[in-house]
Design a protein around this motif. Structure first.
Motif, mmCIF file in Angstrom:
data_model
loop_
_atom_site.group_PDB
_atom_site.id
_atom_site.type_symbol
_atom_site.label_atom_id
_atom_site.label_comp_id
_atom_site.label_asym_id
_atom_site.label_seq_id
_atom_site.Cartn_x
_atom_site.Cartn_y
_atom_site.Cartn_z
ATOM 1 N N LEU A 34 -25.062 -4.424 10.424
ATOM 2 C CA LEU A 34 -25.300 -3.017 10.810
ATOM 3 C C LEU A 34 -26.539 -2.682 10.375
ATOM 4 N N PHE A 35 -27.451 -2.015 11.421
ATOM 5 C CA PHE A 35 -28.830 -1.425 11.109
ATOM 6 C C PHE A 35 -28.432 -0.100 11.399
ATOM 7 N N MET A 36 -28.287 0.684 10.572
ATOM 8 C CA MET A 36 -28.105 2.189 10.668
ATOM 9 C C MET A 36 -28.979 3.216 9.954
ATOM 10 N N THR A 37 -28.751 4.407 10.516
ATOM 11 C CA THR A 37 -29.481 5.288 9.744
ATOM 12 C C THR A 37 -28.681 6.464 9.314
ATOM 13 N N SER A 38 -29.000 7.261 8.392
ATOM 14 C CA SER A 38 -28.191 8.327 7.928
ATOM 15 C C SER A 38 -28.545 9.456 7.527
ATOM 16 N N ASN A 39 -27.990 10.585 7.495
ATOM 17 C CA ASN A 39 -28.485 11.799 6.848
ATOM 18 C C ASN A 39 -27.919 11.675 5.578
ATOM 19 N N ILE A 40 -28.846 12.416 4.554
ATOM 20 C CA ILE A 40 -28.416 12.403 3.274
ATOM 21 C C ILE A 40 -27.364 13.882 3.103
ATOM 22 N N ASN A 41 -26.281 13.368 3.058
ATOM 23 C CA ASN A 41 -25.292 14.600 3.029
ATOM 24 C C ASN A 41 -23.847 13.935 2.377
ATOM 25 N N ALA A 42 -22.860 14.941 2.162
ATOM 26 C CA ALA A 42 -21.601 14.554 1.533
ATOM 27 C C ALA A 42 -20.736 13.669 2.163
ATOM 28 N N SER A 43 -21.089 12.942 3.509
ATOM 29 C CA SER A 43 -20.128 12.249 4.508
ATOM 30 C C SER A 43 -19.458 11.330 3.544
ATOM 31 N N GLN A 44 -18.130 11.301 3.927
ATOM 32 C CA GLN A 44 -17.369 9.939 3.147
ATOM 33 C C GLN A 44 -17.644 8.726 4.062
ATOM 34 N N LEU A 45 -18.475 8.744 5.162
ATOM 35 C CA LEU A 45 -18.679 7.522 5.938
ATOM 36 C C LEU A 45 -19.361 6.664 5.047
ATOM 37 N N LEU A 46 -20.574 6.866 4.260
ATOM 38 C CA LEU A 46 -21.473 6.140 3.698
ATOM 39 C C LEU A 46 -20.585 5.621 2.435
ATOM 40 N N VAL A 47 -19.931 6.723 1.828
ATOM 41 C CA VAL A 47 -19.363 6.397 0.533
ATOM 42 C C VAL A 47 -18.045 5.183 0.882
ATOM 43 N N SER A 48 -17.476 5.492 1.649
ATOM 44 C CA SER A 48 -16.285 4.457 2.313
ATOM 45 C C SER A 48 -17.145 3.167 2.599
ATOM 46 N N LEU A 49 -18.047 3.131 3.141
ATOM 47 C CA LEU A 49 -18.791 2.012 3.693
ATOM 48 C C LEU A 49 -19.432 1.146 2.390
ATOM 49 N N ALA A 50 -20.090 2.025 1.354
ATOM 50 C CA ALA A 50 -20.557 1.430 0.110
ATOM 51 C C ALA A 50 -19.441 0.904 -0.618
ATOM 52 N N GLU A 51 -18.239 1.670 -0.532
ATOM 53 C CA GLU A 51 -17.234 1.204 -1.559
ATOM 54 C C GLU A 51 -16.807 -0.284 -0.793
ATOM 55 N N LYS A 52 -16.659 -0.215 0.318
ATOM 56 C CA LYS A 52 -15.861 -1.510 0.915
ATOM 57 C C LYS A 52 -17.144 -2.786 0.996
ATOM 58 N N CYS A 53 -18.476 -2.378 1.041
ATOM 59 C CA CYS A 53 -19.469 -3.400 1.298
ATOM 60 C C CYS A 53 -20.220 -3.730 -0.005
ATOM 61 N N GLY A 54 -20.384 -2.871 -0.980
ATOM 62 C CA GLY A 54 -21.017 -3.201 -2.158
ATOM 63 C C GLY A 54 -22.510 -3.712 -1.871
ATOM 64 N N HIS A 55 -23.097 -3.684 -3.002
ATOM 65 C CA HIS A 55 -24.699 -4.166 -2.879
ATOM 66 C C HIS A 55 -24.793 -5.254 -2.030
ATOM 67 N N GLU A 56 -23.842 -6.283 -2.197
ATOM 68 C CA GLU A 56 -24.019 -7.696 -1.469
ATOM 69 C C GLU A 56 -24.031 -7.372 -0.137
ATOM 70 N N LYS A 57 -23.500 -6.639 0.426
ATOM 71 C CA LYS A 57 -23.140 -6.330 1.959
ATOM 72 C C LYS A 57 -24.050 -5.287 2.505
ATOM 73 N N MET A 58 -24.438 -4.286 1.731
ATOM 74 C CA MET A 58 -25.123 -3.190 1.914
ATOM 75 C C MET A 58 -26.340 -2.857 1.397
ATOM 76 N N LYS A 59 -27.292 -2.401 1.997
ATOM 77 C CA LYS A 59 -28.700 -2.193 1.210
ATOM 78 C C LYS A 59 -28.847 -0.560 1.926
ATOM 79 N N PHE A 60 -28.755 0.174 0.785
ATOM 80 C CA PHE A 60 -29.020 1.570 1.278
ATOM 81 C C PHE A 60 -30.352 1.923 0.556
ATOM 82 N N ARG A 61 -31.148 2.411 1.621
ATOM 83 C CA ARG A 61 -32.663 2.720 1.708
ATOM 84 C C ARG A 61 -32.899 4.226 1.560
#
Lengths: 191, 662
Positions: B598-625
């Motif tokens: 997934l190559f995605m963009t995101s607003n910086i907000n309190a969205s549970q989407l990123l939190v949930s995604l980060a929880e599931k992916c971790g740093h190994e599967k997700m780079k948050f830039r």
């Protein structure tokens, strides 16, 4: 006596003779022709075709002359309806009776008003003046002058009569006034 | 069919001299390593997240999609977006930076790497392109190296991409990359668009790449013919409408004018006929009256002759003595036939006796029959007078009647003349009245032109529809093959979709292919109700089910060694809060469970989407830039910087939570 007598000439001659006899002590036969001619003008004046009048006129010795009238007058004299005395005629009682018998007939009652109007001028105007005026009729004078033995042409006289009547405002139904006016007119032009 | 394509994976992104990303007065050099899994570029509004996603797609395809809802076919997409692409970067890159601005992408397709440098002057401004493989983190084989001076880099690149992925044409890659594998800010929903779905499925489920191409081309041609046919039909209909309007107008006009004229003409004819009859009858009556008048005149003439004869008879000398020759000689000679005396007085005395109806000689009163005879004659005269009078009256009335009749005839003659003139006038003014169509040659001519136009458009429409129909059997055959392929793919594709969809929506969804006029589309059954129309689902449901379908397609089509990369632009923006976490889980499944990117963009907000995604992916599967390193914050953003920091902290916690879970 082979000549025919027309009803119109029979009645006109009798009627005019009776009227002239009433006004005068005696009348000449030419005067019957003259008043008959004057009656024809009034008949024309009232819009009737002159052909329906019954007789035409020529001019003889300055007077109108109708052969039909002349024949009727002869008959009247022979049959004792007119009496002659030194070239003046009077109507006999027989003649008056005869007139009374016929004047009720349809054909004649229609003519009587013209004859009456023409002869009534002799009451309103002195007879001598009337006679003089009528003899001065332009048509008569013209025919007298040219001596062409033509039928008297009434149309031009009629037109003049109508002109005068209109000028004085005469009703077309009245005949006495035009008749008198005409006499005055003729008198005037004579003078 | 499963895993038929080797999709690209982004390895490295370098962005040179792109003026939009300027920090403290200097254009930032963007240099991003992209690992497998999820790459999420987070930043405040207006910092250029969408632009960055578009830059990467531009680097790959040479296009930025025109932000319209229209979904073009693979063959149309490049031309449709070319002009928009040319304009897109002006304003985002300073003029002085433009010649040097370039996007450098390193991608991998399986074990093959490719580096491409594309400028922003135009889409064919590929400045470098190299293909290599890696061994022990080193480039071991330069398969192809092209310099700036090398001609045809674009073609080389496109052929490389096309061949390596497995598409038959570069257009398919563009189509898939920009429509199927990118969910951008325009929120195009490919599976609710018949055209997009047909193309995506045709490309996905055709065993023969050429067929995929052909089915797409057939669809395009059919659509073109249908469009042409529709246009021609529309033109034909418009022309017919004009004809009808004109006809109606002229009919009305005809009704108002021609029919009025015809009515007038007919009335005139009728009146003419009537008055001719009246005239004829009146003339017959006049003729009868004239004959009667003639007869009356003849009668009257005869009566008058008789009257004259009667009067002549009546007035003839009554005394018979006058017939005596002796008396006649005496009267003629004025001399007495007995004594011979002579003179006028002889006549007077004889006539006096005769008139007195007595004998002139003996004075005896004569007894004659003359009185009776006279009376008889008088009666006859009186009767004759009466008859003449009646006849005259009759004649007078008859003459009056004839005069009246003549006046009537004159009036009828005037009427006949009037109506004859009216008829002549109407016919003269309307010489074509008897064979008029509309009454106006110009309008007839126009109608003829319209008629020809209509025939032309009608023929064109029929021809175009015929061409479309001629293609349809082949198209249907190919679509049948797509259906058939889909059926065989269902075993894997459908469970994948159902699992992803359930992650998002919470319950099982059924999915079926359905043939439509324009091809084939996938129909969803939600709670045993088919959801064929977009409005039957909420906006967020539609968006994320569409993403789930794309993900399923990517999973199904991608080779296990070369997973697909989905580009998703700020997905949380259209998400109900209840679904935020679920979408995060769905994205995580796509990445973690199915090994896709997934190559995605995101607003910086309190969205549970990123939190949930980060929880599931971790740093190994997700780079948050964070984009803070690329560009300056606005004053407002600076004021809220501590809030942004809190969000980052939360997400970092989520990443750490993954570690804990491990």
């Amino acid at each position: 006596m082979t000549q025919q007598v027309t009803p119109e000439s029979f009645f006109d001659s009798l009627s005019i003779s009776h009227k002239l006899d009433s006004f005068l002590d005696g009348f000449k036969l030419v005067e019957v022709h003259l008043f008959s001619y004057f009656s024809s003008l009034l008949y024309l004046y009232q819009g009737n075709a002159i052909s329906g009048w019954g007789h035409q006129y020529t001019v003889t010795d300055g007077y109108p002359f109708s052969q039909n009238l002349n024949e009727a007058l002869s008959r009247h004299w022979i049959n004792g309806l007119l009496a002659e005395n030194d070239n003046y005629y009077t109507m006999t009682a027989r003649g008056a009776d005869e007139l009374n018998k016929f004047k009720k007939q349809e054909l004649f009652t229609k003519r009587e008003k013209y004859l009456d109007a023409a002869c009534t001028t002799s009451i309103l105007i002195p007879y001598s003046q009337t006679m003089r005026a009528l003899v001065n009729d332009p048509s008569l004078k013209r025919e007298q002058e040219i001596k062409n033995n033509s039928w008297l042409e009434q149309m031009s006289v009629y037109q003049k009569l109508e002109e005068i009547s209109k000028a004085i405002g005469v009703n077309n139904g009245d005949l006495i006034l035009p008749a008198v006016s005409w006499i005055y007119y003729l008198t005037e032009i004579d003078q | 069919m499963l895993g038929k394509y080797k999709f690209i994976r982004l390895e490295h992104i370098k962005l040179h001299n792109f003026s939009l990303y300027t920090k403290q007065g200097r254009v930032s050099l963007i240099d991003e390593e992209i690992h497998s899994g999820v790459y999420c570029l987070a930043g405040a509004n207006g910092l250029g997240k969408t632009t960055f996603l578009n830059i990467v797609n531009y680097g790959l395809t040479g296009l930025v999609l025109d932000p319209t809802s229209t979904m073009y076919s693979p063959n149309e997409i490049i031309n449709a977006s070319r002009l928009y692409t040319d304009r897109y970067f002006s304003g985002r890159i300073n003029r002085k930076d433009l010649p040097h601005a370039e996007i450098e992408l390193t991608i991998s397709i399986g074990d093959i790497f490719c580096r491409i440098v594309r400028g922003f002057i135009n889409r064919e401004d590929i400045r470098e392109f190299e293909v290599y493989s890696m061994l022990n983190n080193r480039k071991v084989e330069e398969r192809q190296t092209f310099s700036k001076k090398t001609q045809g880099l674009t073609k080389q690149y496109e052929e490389f991409i096309t061949n390596k992925i497995g598409f038959s044409e570069f257009n398919y890659f563009v189509f898939y990359q920009l429509y199927v594998f990118t969910f951008d800010e325009n929120r195009r929903m490919i599976f609710w668009d018949e055209r997009g779905a047909s193309n995506a499925l045709a490309i996905a489920f055709n065993s023969n790449p050429k067929d995929a191409n052909w089915v797409s081309e057939l669809a395009r041609l059919m659509e073109k013919h249908e469009s042409n046919g529709r246009n021609a039909r529309w033109q034909a209909t418009q022309t017919k409408k004009k004809m009808e309007e004109l006809a109606n107008k002229t009919n009305r006009k005809r009704t108002q004018s021609i029919e009025k004229i015809e009515r007038e003409l007919n009335q005139a004819y009728a009146e003419l006929e009537k008055y001719k009859n009246l005239l004829q009858n009146s003339k017959i009556e006049e003729d009868t009256l004239l004959k009667w008048q003639s007869k009356l005149n003849a009668d009257i003439f005869q009566l008058k002759l008789e009257h004259r004869r009667l009067f002549t008879q009546y007035t003839k000398p009554r005394s018979k003595l006058l017939e005596s020759s002796a008396l006649q000689v005496s009267l003629h000679k004025k001399e007495c036939c007995l004594c011979g005396a002579h003179g006028n007085y002889i006549v007077d005395r004889i006539m006096h006796s005769v008139q007195a109806e007595s004998c002139p000689l003996c004075q005896t009163t004569l007894d004659t029959d003359s009185t009776n005879e006279q009376n008889e004659l008088f009666n006859l005269i009186e009767q004759n007078d009466s008859t003449i009078s009646l006849k005259n009256n009759e004649l007078e009335n008859l003459i009056n009647e004839i005069e009246i009749k003549r006046v009537t005839i004159s009036s009828f003659e005037i009427e006949v003349s009037k109506f004859q003139m009216k008829i002549d006038s109407i016919l003269e003014e309307n010489p074509d009245l008897t064979y008029l169509r509309t009454g106006t040659h110009e309008i007839d001519s126009l109608l003829e032109q319209y008629s020809k136009q209509f025939e032309m458009y009608d023929k064109e429409a029929r021809d175009e529809y015929q061409k479309r129909d001629n293609l349809k059997p082949e198209y249907d055959k190919l679509i049948s093959e797509v259906e058939s392929s889909y059926k065989s793919a269902e075993e894997y594709f459908v469970p994948t979709f159902k699992q992803l969809a359930k992650r998002f929506i919470g319950y099982d969804l059924n999915i079926h292919p359905k043939r439509t006029n324009r091809g084939i589309k996938l129909v969803l059954e939600l709670k045993e109700t088919a959801r064929t129309e977009a409005f039957q689902l909420s906006e967020s449901q539609r968006f994320f089910l569409d993403i789930a379908l794309r993900m399923s397609l990517a999973i199904y089509l991608s080779n296990k060694d070369s997973p697909a990369t989905l580009f998703i632009d700020t997905p949380e923006g259209s998400l109900d809060i209840a679904y935020e976490s679920r979408v995060g889980n769905m994205f995580a499944d796509f990445s973690v469970m199915h090994g896709q990117n997934l190559f995605m963009t995101s607003n910086i907000n309190a969205s549970q989407l990123l939190v949930s995604l980060a929880e599931k992916c971790g740093h190994e599967k997700m780079k948050f830039r964070r984009m803070l390193d690329w560009t300056d914050l606005s004053a407002v953003q600076k004021e809220g910087e501590h809030l942004f920091q809190q969000v980052y902290t939360t997400i970092e916690k989520a990443f750490n939570q993954k570690k804990v879970n491990k």
